[in-house]
Write an enzyme that holds these catalytic residues in place. Sequence first.
Site, PDB file in Angstrom:
ATOM      1  N   LYS A  13       0.840  -1.215   0.000  1.00 12.12           N
ATOM      2  CA  LYS A  13       0.000   0.000   0.000  1.00 12.12           C
ATOM      3  C   LYS A  13       0.870   1.258   0.000  1.00 12.12           C
ATOM      4  O   LYS A  13       0.686   2.162  -0.813  1.00 12.12           O
ATOM      5  CB  LYS A  13      -0.953   0.008   1.211  1.00 12.12           C
ATOM      6  CG  LYS A  13      -1.927  -1.168   1.222  1.00 12.12           C
ATOM      7  CD  LYS A  13      -2.877  -1.122   2.390  1.00 12.12           C
ATOM      8  CE  LYS A  13      -2.218  -1.266   3.752  1.00 12.12           C
ATOM      9  NZ  LYS A  13      -1.571  -2.587   3.990  1.00 12.12           N
ATOM     10  N   ARG A  86     -10.174   0.953   8.123  1.00  7.23           N
ATOM     11  CA  ARG A  86      -9.670  -0.401   8.339  1.00  7.23           C
ATOM     12  C   ARG A  86     -10.700  -1.285   9.031  1.00  7.23           C
ATOM     13  O   ARG A  86     -10.435  -2.448   9.282  1.00  7.23           O
ATOM     14  CB  ARG A  86      -8.441  -0.280   9.246  1.00  7.23           C
ATOM     15  CG  ARG A  86      -7.324  -1.222   8.926  1.00  7.23           C
ATOM     16  CD  ARG A  86      -6.196  -0.788   9.841  1.00  7.23           C
ATOM     17  NE  ARG A  86      -5.023  -1.540   9.693  1.00  7.23           N
ATOM     18  CZ  ARG A  86      -3.915  -1.060   9.109  1.00  7.23           C
ATOM     19  NH1 ARG A  86      -3.893   0.127   8.562  1.00  7.23           N
ATOM     20  NH2 ARG A  86      -2.852  -1.801   9.087  1.00  7.23           N
ATOM     21  N   ARG A 125      11.538  -5.969   4.847  1.00  5.91           N
ATOM     22  CA  ARG A 125      11.296  -4.532   4.680  1.00  5.91           C
ATOM     23  C   ARG A 125      12.237  -3.755   5.609  1.00  5.91           C
ATOM     24  O   ARG A 125      12.471  -4.121   6.748  1.00  5.91           O
ATOM     25  CB  ARG A 125       9.850  -4.181   5.061  1.00  5.91           C
ATOM     26  CG  ARG A 125       9.650  -2.668   5.131  1.00  5.91           C
ATOM     27  CD  ARG A 125       8.211  -2.273   5.161  1.00  5.91           C
ATOM     28  NE  ARG A 125       7.490  -2.793   6.314  1.00  5.91           N
ATOM     29  CZ  ARG A 125       6.185  -2.665   6.460  1.00  5.91           C
ATOM     30  NH1 ARG A 125       5.456  -2.055   5.541  1.00  5.91           N
ATOM     31  NH2 ARG A 125       5.577  -3.163   7.520  1.00  5.91           N
ATOM     32  N   ARG A 158      10.900  -2.233  11.258  1.00  5.27           N
ATOM     33  CA  ARG A 158       9.791  -1.853  12.144  1.00  5.27           C
ATOM     34  C   ARG A 158       9.590  -2.920  13.221  1.00  5.27           C
ATOM     35  O   ARG A 158       9.679  -4.105  12.942  1.00  5.27           O
ATOM     36  CB  ARG A 158       8.501  -1.704  11.317  1.00  5.27           C
ATOM     37  CG  ARG A 158       8.269  -0.295  10.843  1.00  5.27           C
ATOM     38  CD  ARG A 158       7.162  -0.160   9.851  1.00  5.27           C
ATOM     39  NE  ARG A 158       5.888  -0.781  10.188  1.00  5.27           N
ATOM     40  CZ  ARG A 158       4.796  -0.683   9.436  1.00  5.27           C
ATOM     41  NH1 ARG A 158       4.823   0.031   8.323  1.00  5.27           N
ATOM     42  NH2 ARG A 158       3.675  -1.270   9.785  1.00  5.27           N
ATOM     43  N   ARG A 169      -1.126  -9.414  12.921  1.00  3.30           N
ATOM     44  CA  ARG A 169      -1.630  -8.374  12.002  1.00  3.30           C
ATOM     45  C   ARG A 169      -2.439  -9.013  10.880  1.00  3.30           C
ATOM     46  O   ARG A 169      -3.463  -8.484  10.460  1.00  3.30           O
ATOM     47  CB  ARG A 169      -0.453  -7.563  11.432  1.00  3.30           C
ATOM     48  CG  ARG A 169       0.173  -6.647  12.473  1.00  3.30           C
ATOM     49  CD  ARG A 169       1.540  -6.152  12.049  1.00  3.30           C
ATOM     50  NE  ARG A 169       1.497  -5.326  10.867  1.00  3.30           N
ATOM     51  CZ  ARG A 169       2.572  -5.060  10.111  1.00  3.30           C
ATOM     52  NH1 ARG A 169       3.745  -5.569  10.430  1.00  3.30           N
ATOM     53  NH2 ARG A 169       2.457  -4.288   9.064  1.00  3.30           N
TER      54      ARG A 169
END
Length: 217
Positions: A13, A86, A125, A158, A169
């Site tokens: 996203k 969300r 990431r 992160r 998640r």
Amino acid sequence: MKVVLLGPPGAGKGTQCKRIIDKYGLLHISSGDIFRAEISAGSELGKKAKDYIDAGQLVPDDVVISMMVGAIEKASGKCVLDGFPRTVVQAEELDKALAANDDRIDAVVNLVVDDAEVASRLTKRRSCPDCGAVYHLDFLKPKVGGKCDNDGVSLVQRDDDKPEVVLNRLKTYHQLTEPLVGYYNGGNSPVLEISAAKAIDDVTTEILKKLSDLQLG
Ligand code: AP5
């Protein structure tokens, strides 16, 4: 023009938002980025959000809705929403706030990709703690290893990209966020289904083509 990006954690996203913005000159409004900035600043809002984010759960609707509706109103009509809404409650409240100003969501971009792929993306990431730029150790490498292309700051992983948090998640996504696809399919905003398992540039091409077909301007 207002566009909502939907998709599981790690679907791309944030990566694709940047490209949509570059093309259409929109403002990027990311609820996750706002929360991370508030946490870094040690604000009351950041303190409220941190435990939820660290556990891979959603921040309560009332906290998110007031924060995001305010940010969207300030964007004066042109934005891409990344990470908000969300839940169905958030989407309903957003629709009400927009309708009060005779406004609506022009398009919903739904990035479709399976859990195994996103879990693998998230472990690789890295992001810049200063400017928020996002990289991938294999697919979107920084020019100099471990450093941000924009400002040379050392890249970090992160906290919520740890494998056990990623699992939570994903569970939260399927339970609370995936139903939004049905919500938007039953409404007036066109939903663009995008196969996000392809290479980054190919995903961008498909999104921009489908947005262009809508002739939103
Ligand atoms: P948030 O920051 O919104 O996280 P998220 O939705 O889990 O999404 P991510 O940022 O992890 O992934 P992304 O889809 O943007 O993927 P990216 O482009 O980075 O939210 C964090 C937390 O805040 C939530 O868990 C929640 O607690 C809270 N929160 C936020 N909004 C909320 C709300 N509305 N209500 C309640 N709570 C809220 O890509 C991932 C990686 O893959 C990158 O390394 C990238 O380079 C790579 N990549 C991207 N596309 C591809 C591709 N096609 N092929 C290969 N690699 C790719």
